[in-house]
Design an enzyme around this catalytic site. Structure first.
Site, PDB file in Angstrom:
ATOM      1  N   HIS A 243     -18.569  -9.493   1.051  1.00 47.25           N
ATOM      2  CA  HIS A 243     -18.095  -8.239   0.790  1.00 47.25           C
ATOM      3  C   HIS A 243     -18.720  -7.130   1.708  1.00 47.25           C
ATOM      4  O   HIS A 243     -19.941  -7.160   1.727  1.00 47.25           O
ATOM      5  CB  HIS A 243     -18.067  -7.920  -0.856  1.00 47.25           C
TER       6      HIS A 243
ATOM      7  N   TYR B  94     -15.534   1.401   3.193  1.00 45.22           N
ATOM      8  CA  TYR B  94     -15.409   0.562   4.192  1.00 45.22           C
ATOM      9  C   TYR B  94     -15.802   0.903   5.591  1.00 45.22           C
ATOM     10  O   TYR B  94     -15.668   0.153   6.573  1.00 45.22           O
ATOM     11  CB  TYR B  94     -13.972  -0.183   4.129  1.00 45.22           C
TER      12      TYR B  94
HETATM   13  C1  DQA Z   1     -14.244  -6.036  -0.871  1.00 43.35           C
HETATM   14  C2  DQA Z   1     -14.355  -5.809  -2.255  1.00 43.35           C
HETATM   15  C3  DQA Z   1     -13.015  -6.052  -3.050  1.00 43.35           C
HETATM   16  O1  DQA Z   1     -13.467  -5.689  -4.329  1.00 43.35           O
HETATM   17  C4  DQA Z   1     -12.260  -5.159  -2.776  1.00 43.35           C
HETATM   18  O2  DQA Z   1     -10.937  -5.497  -3.371  1.00 43.35           O
HETATM   19  C5  DQA Z   1     -11.733  -5.598  -1.206  1.00 43.35           C
HETATM   20  C6  DQA Z   1     -12.709  -5.313  -0.246  1.00 43.35           C
HETATM   21  C7  DQA Z   1     -15.238  -5.551   0.413  1.00 43.35           C
HETATM   22  O3  DQA Z   1     -15.431  -6.046   1.340  1.00 43.35           O
HETATM   23  O4  DQA Z   1     -16.099  -4.892   0.082  1.00 43.35           O
HETATM   24  O5  DQA Z   1     -10.499  -5.250  -0.699  1.00 43.35           O
HETATM   25  O6  DQA Z   1     -14.066  -7.443  -0.644  1.00 43.35           O
END
Ligand code: DQA
Length: 139
Positions: A98, A22
């Protein structure tokens, strides 16, 4: 345009958790960049780890003249029927986002219960996923 950016569960830890996935910017820093991109629009930023609070925020957006909701529900994406029903209950378009490419990750992340009631889905562009989603309301 009035845009509401909702971040769900664990996204308050962005910049601290799983940096390889992230990135190292905090959610606050990402929101500031998004706000800078949409400087001619009104941006509202909201984060909650609580499913019901996310539902309530989607409901209240309906009375606020919000033109579009950008929603990163985090892990709730994969199983929250409550958030899905909240999206279906309002007439505001919602784009699911995401930061990571959920389709290149674990199989349980490939399934979204939200996508069907969303206008579209953007995944895999890091913080730019939010910008791309916000821009989509202008097309
Ligand atoms: C997410 C992807 C999801 O699977 C994960 O649980 C997250 C972040 C993303 O931004 O890539 O918390 O939403």
């Amino acid at each position: 345009m009035k845009l509401l950016f909702i971040n769900g569960v664990n996204l308050n830890l962005t910049g601290m958790r799983e940096k390889d996935v992230y990135g190292s910017q905090t959610l606050e820093q990402i929101n500031a960049e998004v706000a800078g991109h949409f400087k001619n629009d009104e941006c509202i930023f909201y984060q909650s780890n609580i499913e019901g609070e996310i539902c309530s925020r989607i409901h209240s957006a309906a009375g606020e003249g919000v033109n579009g909701i950008v929603l990163n529900a985090g892990a709730y994406t994969h199983y929250s029927i409550a958030i899905r029903d909240a999206i279906a209950a309002v007439s505001i378009p919602v784009v699911e986002v995401h930061m990571s490419n959920v389709h290149s990750r674990e199989e349980f992340r490939h399934k979204s219960v939200l996508s069907e009631v969303c206008k579209g889905v953007i995944a895999g562009f890091g913080k730019n996923s939010y910008i791309l989603a916000g821009e989509s309301f202008k097309l």
